[in-house]
Motif scaffolding. Structure first.
Motif, PDB file in Angstrom:
ATOM      1  N   UNK A  85       0.846  -1.193   0.000  1.00 27.17           N
ATOM      2  CA  UNK A  85       0.000   0.000   0.000  1.00 27.17           C
ATOM      3  C   UNK A  85       0.880   1.240   0.000  1.00 27.17           C
ATOM      4  N   UNK A  86       1.224   1.774  -1.184  1.00 25.85           N
ATOM      5  CA  UNK A  86       1.995   3.023  -1.240  1.00 25.85           C
ATOM      6  C   UNK A  86       1.125   4.206  -0.783  1.00 25.85           C
ATOM      7  N   UNK A  87       1.606   4.948   0.183  1.00 27.92           N
ATOM      8  CA  UNK A  87       0.838   6.075   0.723  1.00 27.92           C
ATOM      9  C   UNK A  87       0.921   7.258  -0.232  1.00 27.92           C
ATOM     10  N   UNK A  88      -0.256   7.725  -0.642  1.00 28.88           N
ATOM     11  CA  UNK A  88      -0.306   8.852  -1.569  1.00 28.88           C
ATOM     12  C   UNK A  88      -0.557  10.174  -0.856  1.00 28.88           C
ATOM     13  N   UNK A  89      -1.345  10.137   0.209  1.00 31.23           N
ATOM     14  CA  UNK A  89      -1.744  11.389   0.852  1.00 31.23           C
ATOM     15  C   UNK A  89      -2.145  11.101   2.288  1.00 31.23           C
ATOM     16  N   UNK A  91      -5.743   9.469   8.540  1.00 41.13           N
ATOM     17  CA  UNK A  91      -5.819   8.360   7.593  1.00 41.13           C
ATOM     18  C   UNK A  91      -4.784   8.493   6.503  1.00 41.13           C
ATOM     19  N   UNK A  92      -4.453   7.365   5.901  1.00 42.83           N
ATOM     20  CA  UNK A  92      -3.430   7.337   4.848  1.00 42.83           C
ATOM     21  C   UNK A  92      -4.088   6.832   3.568  1.00 42.83           C
ATOM     22  N   UNK A  93      -4.203   7.730   2.601  1.00 42.05           N
ATOM     23  CA  UNK A  93      -4.937   7.430   1.377  1.00 42.05           C
ATOM     24  C   UNK A  93      -3.990   6.923   0.295  1.00 42.05           C
ATOM     25  N   UNK A  94      -4.527   6.037  -0.546  1.00 41.24           N
ATOM     26  CA  UNK A  94      -3.744   5.519  -1.664  1.00 41.24           C
ATOM     27  C   UNK A  94      -4.495   4.410  -2.368  1.00 41.24           C
ATOM     28  N   UNK A  95      -3.812   3.764  -3.305  1.00 42.94           N
ATOM     29  CA  UNK A  95      -4.374   2.645  -4.065  1.00 42.94           C
ATOM     30  C   UNK A  95      -3.633   1.374  -3.689  1.00 42.94           C
ATOM     31  N   UNK A  96      -4.372   0.345  -3.344  1.00 47.97           N
ATOM     32  CA  UNK A  96      -3.746  -0.925  -2.981  1.00 47.97           C
ATOM     33  C   UNK A  96      -3.022  -1.493  -4.203  1.00 47.97           C
TER      34      UNK A  96
END
Length: 416
Positions: A219-223, A237-242
């Motif tokens: 899970x690379x953290x995007x934001x 929270x840590x947003x991103x794309x799995x």
């Protein structure tokens, strides 16, 4: 309803754009005014030129070729589709690589009159290099060889022999006529000897769920989301794309590069909390502990981590006129992480026609593919491209112009 991304490839004039136009028309996925505009543009021809549905650039229409990647969308009751119509000319190899890099399936067209050409082999190799899991070889223009079973079987035998040298987990060979609509949406009455599915039937039923990596949790953290509102005073929270694996509330996770561990407190999707998250879902993960996490960090499992490395060994497709040379400095964008890099070594250039490795070369030119070693300023959290396309791929950027100049696929990554 899931989404199938597929790309077309093959030699010039094999009928890629016509095939997509036929798919859109026969599956009733275009509007009447679109078809009427194509009819008007086809005035003077003996047939309606369905290739004009995808070849939108003026230069493409003037020359009758595809230059840029054209994306089209359509759906059937069973599945949604995103199509990338890629060019066949050798000078647009970079465009073909771009279109196929995210595809679940590739359709390589072969002209039944000409058989397997050099560009057909080149694009098949690129599809293999890009680890596209499903391949369809569409033997087109069967109407021009009187729907000959002998011609089809000869081409199928030749391609099967060539494909045995490459890594293709799933290959389907289908005889079609894009112009006449044979075996595109419906089975053709002109080829009763062919017992396989039509092209659309195969596209609707090909199994793609197992192609994704559900083993390696990435899970690379995007934001980082911190609303700081009265309603959610302590929300972090840590947003991103799995990018791989499955995440569930309660799972123990590790954060790279710090190495701190925690447990997942909850996972929020666009419509509220979710019980699990997997690729390619976009979610926000909340942890039980407050850990310093920022964009470019990666959440994974403590006992299943990606390689943490600054030495990158990769196959690179070079996409600009200015050649790639040793000691050159570039920017690297890998998942959500950015770094600067220097080209340590150019090991060899690959002749995609013969699969021969040309060692001792001093540069990679436009559309060349070669094996390169890079040294990055900060560690990357990477997997081999063959194991995970999301964490195994990256792009190279010219820092002076901010242009994308190369696309890379990690071979193996050394542990620092």
């Amino acid at each position: 309803m899931d989404i199938l991304r597929f790309a077309t490839a093959g030699s010039v004039d094999d009928g890629k754009s016509t095939l997509i136009g036929r798919l859109l028309y026969d599956s009733k996925s275009i509007f009447e005014d679109q078809y009427e505009a194509v009819e008007r543009a086809s005035a003077g021809n003996d047939y309606v030129n369905l290739a004009l549905l995808t070849d939108g650039l003026r230069a493409e229409r003037e020359q009758g070729i595809t230059i840029d990647v054209a994306y089209r969308y359509f759906a059937t009751p069973r599945r949604k589709f995103i199509i990338a119509d890629t060019p066949g000319h050798i000078q647009y190899t970079r465009n073909m690589v771009t279109g196929a890099s995210t595809a679940d399936l590739a359709i390589v067209l072969v002209d039944a009159r000409k058989g397997i050409l050099e560009q057909s082999r080149r694009h098949s190799f690129l599809v293999s290099l890009l680890r596209v899991p499903h391949l369809v070889v569409a033997v087109n223009k069967m109407d021009l060889v009187d729907y000959s079973q002998e011609v089809f079987e000869q081409i199928a035998s030749e391609f099967t022999g060539f494909a045995s040298k490459l890594d293709f987990p799933d290959v389907q060979i289908i005889p079609i006529s894009a112009l006449e609509g044979d075996n595109i949406v419906h089975r053709s009455k002109n080829m009763p000897w062919y017992e396989g599915p039509s092209l659309l039937h195969h596209l609707e039923h090909v199994h793609i769920a197992s192609d994704r990596n559900f083993v390696d949790a990435r899970f690379p953290v995007q934001y980082v989301i911190r609303p700081q509102s009265r309603e959610f005073p302590d929300y972090r929270g840590y947003a991103g794309t799995v990018a791989g694996g499955v995440f569930k509330p309660g799972d123990e996770v590790m954060v790279l590069p710090s190495g701190f561990t925690s447990r997942i407190a909850g996972i929020d999707g666009p419509s509220g909390p979710v019980a699990e998250a997997f690729s390619p879902m976009s979610v926000t993960i909340r942890l039980e502990d407050e850990i310093d996490i920022s964009r470019g960090d990666m959440i994974c499992r403590p006992h299943n981590t990606p390689h943490v490395t600054q030495d990158v060994d990769a196959m690179v497709c070079w996409m600009t006129d200015e050649p790639l040379r040793p000691r050159q400095k570039l920017a690297v964008k890998h998942t959500t992480r950015s770094a600067r890099a220097m080209v340590k070594e150019l090991q060899y250039r690959l002749d995609v026609n013969t699969l021969h490795r040309e060692e001792g070369v001093e540069q990679l030119g436009l559309n060349d593919i070669g094996r390169v070693r890079l040294r990055t300023t900060v560690p990357l959290f990477a997997d081999p491209y063959g194991r995970n396309r999301a964490t195994g791929g990256f792009i190279l950027v010219d820092e002076a112009t901010n242009r994308t100049v190369g696309a890379g696929m990690l071979n193996t990554t050394g542990q620092d």
